[in-house]
Design a protein around this motif. Structure first.
Motif, short mmCIF file in Angstrom:
data_model
loop_
_atom_site.label_atom_id
_atom_site.label_comp_id
_atom_site.label_asym_id
_atom_site.label_seq_id
_atom_site.Cartn_x
_atom_site.Cartn_y
_atom_site.Cartn_z
N ARG A 1 0.83 -1.23 0.00
CA ARG A 1 0.00 0.00 0.00
C ARG A 1 0.85 1.27 0.00
O ARG A 1 0.64 2.20 0.78
CB ARG A 1 -0.96 0.02 1.19
CG ARG A 1 -2.00 -1.09 1.18
CD ARG A 1 -2.92 -0.99 2.36
NE ARG A 1 -3.98 -1.97 2.32
CZ ARG A 1 -5.15 -1.82 1.70
NH1 ARG A 1 -5.39 -0.70 1.03
NH2 ARG A 1 -6.06 -2.76 1.73
N LEU A 2 1.84 1.30 -0.86
CA LEU A 2 2.73 2.45 -0.94
C LEU A 2 1.98 3.66 -1.50
O LEU A 2 1.40 3.60 -2.58
CB LEU A 2 3.92 2.14 -1.85
CG LEU A 2 4.85 1.01 -1.43
CD1 LEU A 2 5.89 0.75 -2.51
CD2 LEU A 2 5.52 1.34 -0.11
N PRO A 3 2.00 4.80 -0.80
CA PRO A 3 1.33 5.98 -1.33
C PRO A 3 2.00 6.49 -2.61
O PRO A 3 1.38 7.22 -3.38
CB PRO A 3 1.46 7.01 -0.19
CG PRO A 3 2.60 6.52 0.65
CD PRO A 3 2.60 5.03 0.52
N GLU A 4 3.25 6.07 -2.82
CA GLU A 4 3.97 6.52 -4.02
C GLU A 4 3.45 5.83 -5.29
O GLU A 4 3.65 6.34 -6.39
CB GLU A 4 5.47 6.20 -3.88
CG GLU A 4 6.17 6.97 -2.79
CD GLU A 4 6.15 6.24 -1.45
OE1 GLU A 4 6.91 6.63 -0.57
OE2 GLU A 4 5.37 5.27 -1.31
N VAL A 5 2.80 4.66 -5.17
CA VAL A 5 2.39 3.90 -6.35
C VAL A 5 1.09 4.46 -6.93
O VAL A 5 0.07 4.55 -6.25
CB VAL A 5 2.23 2.40 -6.02
CG1 VAL A 5 1.64 1.65 -7.21
CG2 VAL A 5 3.57 1.80 -5.64
N VAL A 6 1.15 4.81 -8.20
CA VAL A 6 0.00 5.37 -8.91
C VAL A 6 -0.73 4.30 -9.70
O VAL A 6 -1.96 4.28 -9.78
CB VAL A 6 0.46 6.50 -9.87
CG1 VAL A 6 -0.70 7.01 -10.70
CG2 VAL A 6 1.11 7.62 -9.08
N GLU A 7 0.03 3.37 -10.29
CA GLU A 7 -0.58 2.34 -11.12
C GLU A 7 0.27 1.07 -11.08
O GLU A 7 1.49 1.13 -11.02
CB GLU A 7 -0.70 2.83 -12.57
CG GLU A 7 -1.59 1.98 -13.44
CD GLU A 7 -1.90 2.63 -14.79
OE1 GLU A 7 -2.75 2.11 -15.50
OE2 GLU A 7 -1.26 3.65 -15.12
N LEU A 8 -0.43 -0.07 -11.11
CA LEU A 8 0.21 -1.37 -11.05
C LEU A 8 -0.40 -2.22 -12.15
O LEU A 8 -1.59 -2.50 -12.14
CB LEU A 8 -0.06 -1.99 -9.67
CG LEU A 8 0.59 -3.30 -9.28
CD1 LEU A 8 2.11 -3.18 -9.33
CD2 LEU A 8 0.14 -3.70 -7.88
N GLY B 1 9.81 10.49 -7.61
CA GLY B 1 10.68 10.08 -6.52
C GLY B 1 10.26 8.81 -5.80
O GLY B 1 10.84 8.46 -4.77
N GLY B 2 9.27 8.10 -6.34
CA GLY B 2 8.75 6.93 -5.63
C GLY B 2 9.40 5.60 -5.96
O GLY B 2 9.08 4.58 -5.35
N ILE B 3 10.32 5.59 -6.89
CA ILE B 3 10.91 4.33 -7.36
C ILE B 3 11.67 3.60 -6.24
O ILE B 3 11.62 2.37 -6.13
CB ILE B 3 11.86 4.57 -8.56
CG1 ILE B 3 11.05 5.06 -9.77
CG2 ILE B 3 12.63 3.30 -8.90
CD1 ILE B 3 10.12 4.03 -10.34
N GLU B 4 12.37 4.34 -5.39
CA GLU B 4 13.18 3.69 -4.35
C GLU B 4 12.31 2.93 -3.36
O GLU B 4 12.69 1.85 -2.89
CB GLU B 4 14.06 4.70 -3.62
CG GLU B 4 15.25 5.17 -4.44
CD GLU B 4 16.05 3.99 -5.02
OE1 GLU B 4 16.40 3.07 -4.25
OE2 GLU B 4 16.34 4.01 -6.23
N ALA B 5 11.14 3.46 -3.04
CA ALA B 5 10.23 2.76 -2.13
C ALA B 5 9.77 1.45 -2.76
O ALA B 5 9.66 0.42 -2.07
CB ALA B 5 9.03 3.64 -1.80
#
Length: 201
Positions: A32-39, A53-57
């Motif tokens: 449930r990463l808030p950085e992820v927009v689409e999977l 900037g969400g790639i590292e998470a």
């Protein structure tokens, strides 16, 4: 597992099997990463799109993925009513060495999972098909498969959301609204969901 950057804020995860795809999809969804927009899972890849900037998470989650271990991510179950009267039902039964009633019992007695979507809007590839029903596509694809057709091909089963060409073996039909562009979300089925088919008359 191989990671490929896709632009500044997305990564394509390449793996070797559907089980590994599901392991990656489930792990990222469960985090449930808030950085992820689409999977977006596919047959051998998972595209993860993030905010800036969400790639590292995402990388930290992927580092902990164990392909052989199932991760339980929140999911729902959808039940699709089916009239098992498809034009290839007898062919599927004959190929499987079963009666048509046994084919219906096998197909409707199984819980499937949406592995990924593609081919046409709302078309979900469902895994979990019993071994006797895993059969090749037709030698000559149909130029038009009616919307709602329930079919099998290889290791998958599916329901056609729209009238399209197709070479899968048709065993039934459903009236479930599989795709509606006016609905949010438009597709009834999404990766990770469980699906059951319920035989009706």
């Amino acid at each position: 597992m191989r990671l490929r950057r896709c632009g500044a804020d997305a990564v394509l995860v390449e793996v070797g099997s559907l089980d590994e795809v599901e392991a990656v999809r489930a792990a990222v969804a469960a985090a449930r990463l808030p950085e992820v927009v689409e999977l977006v899972p596919a047959a051998r890849t998972v595209l993860v799109v993030t905010r800036a900037g969400g790639i590292e998470a995402v990388r930290r989650v992927l580092d902990a993925v164990e392909p052989g271990r199932r991760v339980e991510a929140p999911s729902t179950e959808v039940v699709l009513p089916v009239r098992y009267d498809g034009p290839d039902l007898d062919l599927v039964a004959e190929t499987a060495g079963l009666t048509t009633a046994e084919v219906v019992a096998l197909h409707s007695g199984t819980t499937y999972q949406v592995a990924f979507c593609g081919f046409a809007p709302g078309f979900a590839y469902l895994t979990g098909l019993p071994e006797p029903l895993r059969q090749p596509r037709l030698d000559s694809p149909r130029t038009k498969v009616p919307a709602g057709s329930v079919a099998v091909a290889g290791e998958f089963t599916a329901a056609y959301p729209l009238a399209t060409p197709g070479g899968w073996r048709l065993i039934g039909r459903t009236d479930a609204p599989l795709f509606d562009p006016r609905r949010d979300p438009p597709a009834l089925l999404a990766p990770g969901q469980r699906v059951r088919f319920e035989a009706t008359r």
